[in-house]
Design a protein around this motif. Structure first.
Motif, PDB file in Angstrom:
ATOM      1  N   HIS A  31      -5.778   8.116  -8.561  1.00  0.00           N
ATOM      2  CA  HIS A  31      -5.330   6.941  -7.628  1.00  0.00           C
ATOM      3  C   HIS A  31      -5.242   5.887  -8.416  1.00  0.00           C
ATOM      4  O   HIS A  31      -5.759   5.748  -9.747  1.00  0.00           O
ATOM      5  N   LEU A  32      -4.154   4.979  -7.950  1.00  0.00           N
ATOM      6  CA  LEU A  32      -4.030   3.663  -8.587  1.00  0.00           C
ATOM      7  C   LEU A  32      -5.014   2.868  -8.278  1.00  0.00           C
ATOM      8  O   LEU A  32      -5.416   2.592  -7.157  1.00  0.00           O
ATOM      9  N   ASN A  33      -5.876   2.253  -9.137  1.00  0.00           N
ATOM     10  CA  ASN A  33      -7.002   1.723  -8.925  1.00  0.00           C
ATOM     11  C   ASN A  33      -6.910   0.082  -9.507  1.00  0.00           C
ATOM     12  O   ASN A  33      -6.585   0.006 -10.814  1.00  0.00           O
ATOM     13  N   LEU A  34      -7.055  -0.816  -8.624  1.00  0.00           N
ATOM     14  CA  LEU A  34      -6.699  -2.210  -9.031  1.00  0.00           C
ATOM     15  C   LEU A  34      -8.022  -2.993  -8.984  1.00  0.00           C
ATOM     16  O   LEU A  34      -8.538  -3.116  -8.163  1.00  0.00           O
ATOM     17  N   GLY A  35      -8.347  -3.112 -10.465  1.00  0.00           N
ATOM     18  CA  GLY A  35      -9.604  -3.918 -10.458  1.00  0.00           C
ATOM     19  C   GLY A  35     -10.836  -3.041 -10.207  1.00  0.00           C
ATOM     20  O   GLY A  35     -11.863  -3.637 -10.230  1.00  0.00           O
TER      21      GLY A  35
ATOM     22  N   ASN B 166       0.860  -1.092  -0.071  1.00  0.00           N
ATOM     23  CA  ASN B 166      -0.008   0.341   0.129  1.00  0.00           C
ATOM     24  C   ASN B 166       0.927   1.346   0.011  1.00  0.00           C
ATOM     25  O   ASN B 166       0.537   2.243  -0.675  1.00  0.00           O
ATOM     26  N   SER B 167       2.095   1.210   0.670  1.00  0.00           N
ATOM     27  CA  SER B 167       2.983   2.349   0.846  1.00  0.00           C
ATOM     28  C   SER B 167       3.436   2.829  -0.844  1.00  0.00           C
ATOM     29  O   SER B 167       3.531   3.620  -1.268  1.00  0.00           O
ATOM     30  N   ILE B 168       3.520   1.525  -1.446  1.00  0.00           N
ATOM     31  CA  ILE B 168       4.010   1.918  -2.893  1.00  0.00           C
ATOM     32  C   ILE B 168       3.057   2.654  -3.812  1.00  0.00           C
ATOM     33  O   ILE B 168       3.197   3.441  -4.773  1.00  0.00           O
ATOM     34  N   GLY B 169       1.646   2.118  -3.803  1.00  0.00           N
ATOM     35  CA  GLY B 169       0.649   2.858  -4.181  1.00  0.00           C
ATOM     36  C   GLY B 169       0.449   4.319  -3.786  1.00  0.00           C
ATOM     37  O   GLY B 169       0.190   5.210  -4.576  1.00  0.00           O
ATOM     38  N   GLN B 170       0.688   4.565  -2.408  1.00  0.00           N
ATOM     39  CA  GLN B 170       0.891   5.978  -2.058  1.00  0.00           C
ATOM     40  C   GLN B 170       1.809   6.826  -2.583  1.00  0.00           C
ATOM     41  O   GLN B 170       1.610   7.873  -2.835  1.00  0.00           O
ATOM     42  N   ASN B 171       3.066   6.200  -2.598  1.00  0.00           N
ATOM     43  CA  ASN B 171       4.215   6.951  -3.252  1.00  0.00           C
ATOM     44  C   ASN B 171       3.864   7.294  -4.604  1.00  0.00           C
ATOM     45  O   ASN B 171       4.240   8.448  -5.081  1.00  0.00           O
ATOM     46  N   MET B 172       3.108   6.517  -5.492  1.00  0.00           N
ATOM     47  CA  MET B 172       2.996   6.830  -6.873  1.00  0.00           C
ATOM     48  C   MET B 172       1.823   7.901  -6.976  1.00  0.00           C
ATOM     49  O   MET B 172       2.008   8.772  -7.834  1.00  0.00           O
ATOM     50  N   THR B 173       0.931   7.851  -5.858  1.00  0.00           N
ATOM     51  CA  THR B 173      -0.070   9.087  -6.036  1.00  0.00           C
ATOM     52  C   THR B 173       0.633  10.366  -5.436  1.00  0.00           C
ATOM     53  O   THR B 173       0.227  11.217  -6.020  1.00  0.00           O
TER      54      THR B 173
ATOM     55  N   ILE C 223      -7.882   0.616  -4.004  1.00  0.00           N
ATOM     56  CA  ILE C 223      -7.077   1.729  -4.190  1.00  0.00           C
ATOM     57  C   ILE C 223      -5.782   1.571  -3.226  1.00  0.00           C
ATOM     58  O   ILE C 223      -6.290   2.028  -2.054  1.00  0.00           O
ATOM     59  N   PRO C 224      -4.610   1.341  -3.786  1.00  0.00           N
ATOM     60  CA  PRO C 224      -3.415   1.051  -2.710  1.00  0.00           C
ATOM     61  C   PRO C 224      -3.223   2.416  -1.919  1.00  0.00           C
ATOM     62  O   PRO C 224      -2.692   3.278  -2.717  1.00  0.00           O
ATOM     63  N   SER C 225      -3.119   2.582  -0.699  1.00  0.00           N
ATOM     64  CA  SER C 225      -2.729   3.956  -0.005  1.00  0.00           C
ATOM     65  C   SER C 225      -2.625   3.542   1.345  1.00  0.00           C
ATOM     66  O   SER C 225      -2.937   2.433   1.962  1.00  0.00           O
ATOM     67  N   LEU C 226      -2.210   4.573   2.087  1.00  0.00           N
ATOM     68  CA  LEU C 226      -1.887   4.176   3.590  1.00  0.00           C
ATOM     69  C   LEU C 226      -3.311   4.207   4.249  1.00  0.00           C
ATOM     70  O   LEU C 226      -3.512   3.470   5.292  1.00  0.00           O
ATOM     71  N   GLU C 227      -4.255   4.948   3.655  1.00  0.00           N
ATOM     72  CA  GLU C 227      -5.640   4.921   4.255  1.00  0.00           C
ATOM     73  C   GLU C 227      -6.166   3.480   4.047  1.00  0.00           C
ATOM     74  O   GLU C 227      -7.066   2.823   4.958  1.00  0.00           O
ATOM     75  N   CYS C 228      -5.919   2.902   2.773  1.00  0.00           N
ATOM     76  CA  CYS C 228      -6.655   1.539   2.504  1.00  0.00           C
ATOM     77  C   CYS C 228      -5.788   0.499   3.453  1.00  0.00           C
ATOM     78  O   CYS C 228      -6.630  -0.448   3.965  1.00  0.00           O
ATOM     79  N   PHE C 229      -4.604   0.830   3.745  1.00  0.00           N
ATOM     80  CA  PHE C 229      -3.928  -0.193   4.593  1.00  0.00           C
ATOM     81  C   PHE C 229      -4.362  -0.164   6.179  1.00  0.00           C
ATOM     82  O   PHE C 229      -4.789  -1.085   6.943  1.00  0.00           O
TER      83      PHE C 229
END
Length: 128
Positions: free
Chosen positions: A96-100, A51-58, A104-110
Motif C-alpha cells: 500500500h502506498l502509505n503517505l505519512g 486516490n485513483s493514482i494510488g489505487q493504480n499503483m497498488t 493510504i490512497p485508494s478508492l476505498e479511502c476516496f
C-alpha cells in the motif's frame, strides 16, 4: 502535504454542500448555487484522481506479483530464478502506498473521505 489537502478538501466540500442546500432551501436564484456546485465537483474530482493514482499503483504491484507467480521459473537460468524468488518474497506482503503513516490512497479511502464530508454536512444541518 496530500493528507493536509485531503482534510481541507473534506471540510471545504462539507461547507459547499451546506451552502448549496441553503441556496436551494431558500429558493434563491439557482445561478448562485453554480459556483459552490463547481467547487464541490472540482474537490470530488481532485480527491478521486489522486486516490485513483494510488489505487493504480497498488493494482500494478499486485499484477507484477501475479505475473512473477505464474512464470515458468524452472526453465529460467539460476540468476533469473533468484530474481523471481526475490519478487515473490517482496510481493507476498500486501503493498500500500502509505503517505505519512496516516493515509493510504485508494478508492476505498476516496469513499471514506466523501462519506466523512457528507456526514459533517448532516451534522451541521442538524445543528441549525
Amino acid at each position: 502535504m496530500f493528507f493536509c489537502l485531503a482534510q481541507i478538501f473534506v471540510v471545504s466540500l462539507c461547507f459547499n454542500f451546506v451552502r448549496i442546500f441553503q441556496i436551494i432551501l431558500t429558493e434563491k436564484a439557482i445561478n448562485e448555487a453554480l459556483l459552490p456546485m463547481l467547487y464541490a465537483a472540482i474537490f470530488i474530482l481532485y480527491l478521486f484522481i489522486s486516490n485513483s493514482i494510488g489505487q493504480n499503483m497498488t493494482d500494478h504491484n499486485n499484477y507484477v506479483f501475479a505475473t512473477a507467480y505464474r512464470v515458468e521459473w524452472y526453465i529460467a537460468p539460476l540468476h533469473i530464478q533468484k530474481i523471481i524468488f526475490f519478487l515473490l518474497i517482496k510481493g507476498a506482503k500486501n503493498f500500500h502506498l502509505n503517505l505519512g503513516g496516516l493515509f493510504i490512497p485508494s478508492l476505498e479511502c476516496f469513499t471514506t473521505l466523501v462519506k466523512a464530508s457528507v456526514s459533517y454536512f448532516t451534522v451541521i444541518l442538524s445543528t441549525q
